[in-house]
Enzyme design. Structure first.
Site, PDB file in Angstrom:
ATOM      1  N   LYS A  54       0.842  -1.205   0.000  1.00  0.00           N
ATOM      2  CA  LYS A  54       0.000   0.000   0.000  1.00  0.00           C
ATOM      3  C   LYS A  54       0.874   1.251   0.000  1.00  0.00           C
ATOM      4  O   LYS A  54       0.599   2.209  -0.737  1.00  0.00           O
ATOM      5  CB  LYS A  54      -0.923  -0.005   1.235  1.00  0.00           C
ATOM      6  CG  LYS A  54      -2.065  -1.023   1.122  1.00  0.00           C
ATOM      7  CD  LYS A  54      -2.819  -1.227   2.431  1.00  0.00           C
ATOM      8  CE  LYS A  54      -3.832  -2.364   2.271  1.00  0.00           C
ATOM      9  NZ  LYS A  54      -4.580  -2.689   3.492  1.00  0.00           N
ATOM     10  N   GLN A  89      -4.679  -1.278   9.596  1.00  0.00           N
ATOM     11  CA  GLN A  89      -4.656  -2.634   9.030  1.00  0.00           C
ATOM     12  C   GLN A  89      -5.282  -3.620  10.012  1.00  0.00           C
ATOM     13  O   GLN A  89      -4.941  -3.646  11.197  1.00  0.00           O
ATOM     14  CB  GLN A  89      -3.201  -3.027   8.705  1.00  0.00           C
ATOM     15  CG  GLN A  89      -3.057  -4.355   7.988  1.00  0.00           C
ATOM     16  CD  GLN A  89      -3.627  -4.366   6.581  1.00  0.00           C
ATOM     17  OE1 GLN A  89      -3.715  -3.339   5.908  1.00  0.00           O
ATOM     18  NE2 GLN A  89      -4.036  -5.524   6.117  1.00  0.00           N
ATOM     19  N   ASP A 108     -11.011   3.056   3.975  1.00  0.00           N
ATOM     20  CA  ASP A 108     -11.403   1.640   3.962  1.00  0.00           C
ATOM     21  C   ASP A 108     -12.916   1.480   3.803  1.00  0.00           C
ATOM     22  O   ASP A 108     -13.389   0.403   3.436  1.00  0.00           O
ATOM     23  CB  ASP A 108     -11.029   0.991   5.305  1.00  0.00           C
ATOM     24  CG  ASP A 108      -9.775   0.135   5.232  1.00  0.00           C
ATOM     25  OD1 ASP A 108      -9.487  -0.387   4.150  1.00  0.00           O
ATOM     26  OD2 ASP A 108      -9.109   0.008   6.275  1.00  0.00           O
TER      27      ASP A 108
HETATM   28  N1  GUN Z   1      -7.195  -6.637   6.270  1.00  0.00           N
HETATM   29  C1  GUN Z   1      -7.542  -7.385   5.203  1.00  0.00           C
HETATM   30  N2  GUN Z   1      -8.074  -6.607   4.245  1.00  0.00           N
HETATM   31  C2  GUN Z   1      -8.071  -5.342   4.714  1.00  0.00           C
HETATM   32  C3  GUN Z   1      -8.488  -4.095   4.175  1.00  0.00           C
HETATM   33  O1  GUN Z   1      -9.000  -3.993   3.062  1.00  0.00           O
HETATM   34  N3  GUN Z   1      -8.302  -3.022   4.982  1.00  0.00           N
HETATM   35  C4  GUN Z   1      -7.753  -3.124   6.217  1.00  0.00           C
HETATM   36  N4  GUN Z   1      -7.633  -2.019   6.919  1.00  0.00           N
HETATM   37  N5  GUN Z   1      -7.363  -4.268   6.746  1.00  0.00           N
HETATM   38  C5  GUN Z   1      -7.519  -5.364   5.990  1.00  0.00           C
END
Ligand code: GUN
Length: 296
Positions: free
Chosen positions: A55, A99, A122
């Site tokens: 990311k 995350q 998100d």
């Molecule tokens: N963990 C797995 N997928 C995601 C996501 O799309 N966003 C976040 N913040 N954590 C995750």
């Protein structure tokens, strides 16, 4: 019967990312604003570390600012909360992503809902979830948004209208928001899950299958209606037998490709779309925070 089209999520994601980079450049030129994305990683889960690195790299490549905060796995709830609140208040930060999953001592729901909804790239905040479910403008979670873009590209808006869609999995991150997006596109939607009776028969009804159960290769070829479009959200690392591992989805690809009309591969399908949509959500959040108009 001919083999299914293998949907190239990597190529599609590259196009989305190019578009985002253009929007970032336009925002910079018009307003002097460089969008910033902050990612908070608590603990050292190996998969989360890989995602967070990806990311950060993609954010920089789109011309945006990237801020990564790595916190010890022993961090307290209040420490993580304080980090989120500092990012909410930081004008250089337009998007905040914590995350998931978080370590057990932390109240995950409370942390997700502590993110300013305007910075919630998100789309997990209860305000964005509720807005999506009621048909209002909302920040949409990145993975289901990526699936929707692939489906629309493959089928066209008319191809989704009235189609039978089965989502396998009912998570807040994928299954539930995916169902909302399919409803918005006028599909007839079933959300199936691990307790669904005769899951193969339910999946067999589907013109569109979105597999997001987190179970390696669970959806078999004979579960799939001939010609269906199959979107595989799974990312599972399994033993290969020679001491090494490989990535597989929630769909048994070699079987599905013989029956489906189109199928996404793992890797190279939905995964790259998730990051591309995160970048798109971040530039959109920055635009809204600065009162800039939507691009054409
Ligand atoms: N963990 C797995 N997928 C995601 C996501 O799309 N966003 C976040 N913040 N954590 C995750």
């Amino acid at each position: 019967m001919s083999e299914a089209t293998v949907i190239d999520g990597k190529a599609f994601a590259a196009k989305v990312r190019e578009g985002v980079a253009g929007e970032v450049a336009a925002l910079k030129a018009a307003r002097g604003v460089v969008p910033g994305l902050a990612v908070v990683l608590v603990g050292d889960d190996p998969a989360s570390q890989v995602y967070v690195r990806g990311k950060g790299k993609a954010t920089l490549e789109a011309g945006m600012e990237s801020f990564t905060f790595r916190m010890a796995g022993t961090s307290s709830h209040d420490e993580v909360l304080a980090r989120v609140e500092a990012l909410n208040a930081d004008p250089r930060v337009n998007g905040v992503l914590v995350q998931l999953p978080l370590p057990g001592q932390i109240d995950e729901r409370a942390i997700v809902d502590a993110v300013d909804p305007a910075k919630d790239v998100d789309g997990f905040h209860v305000v964005n979830t509720g807005r999506l479910a009621t048909g209002l403008d909302a920040t949409v979670p990145c993975t289901p948004l990526g699936c929707q873009l692939l489906l629309r590209d493959r089928l066209g808006a008319d191809g989704l209208k009235g189609a039978e869609a089965v989502v396998v999995g009912r998570s807040n991150i994928v299954g539930k928001p995916m169902a909302q997006l399919l409803l918005r596109d006028h599909c007839t939607v079933t959300v199936a899950h691990s307790r669904t009776k005769d899951l193969p028969a339910v999946v067999r009804r589907a013109d569109i299958v979105v597999a997001a159960a987190g179970r390696p290769e669970m959806v078999r070829g004979d579960w799939i209606k001939p010609g269906a479009t199959v979107i595989d959200v799974g990312i599972n690392r399994i033993e290969r037998g020679d001491g090494k591992t490989r990535l597989v989805g929630d769909v048994r690809f070699d079987e599905a490709v013989k029956v489906a009309g189109a199928v996404t591969p793992v890797p190279g399908g939905v995964g790259p779309m998730t990051i591309a949509c995160l970048l798109a959500n971040t530039v959109a959040a920055a635009r809204r925070q600065h009162g800039a108009p939507e691009p054409d």
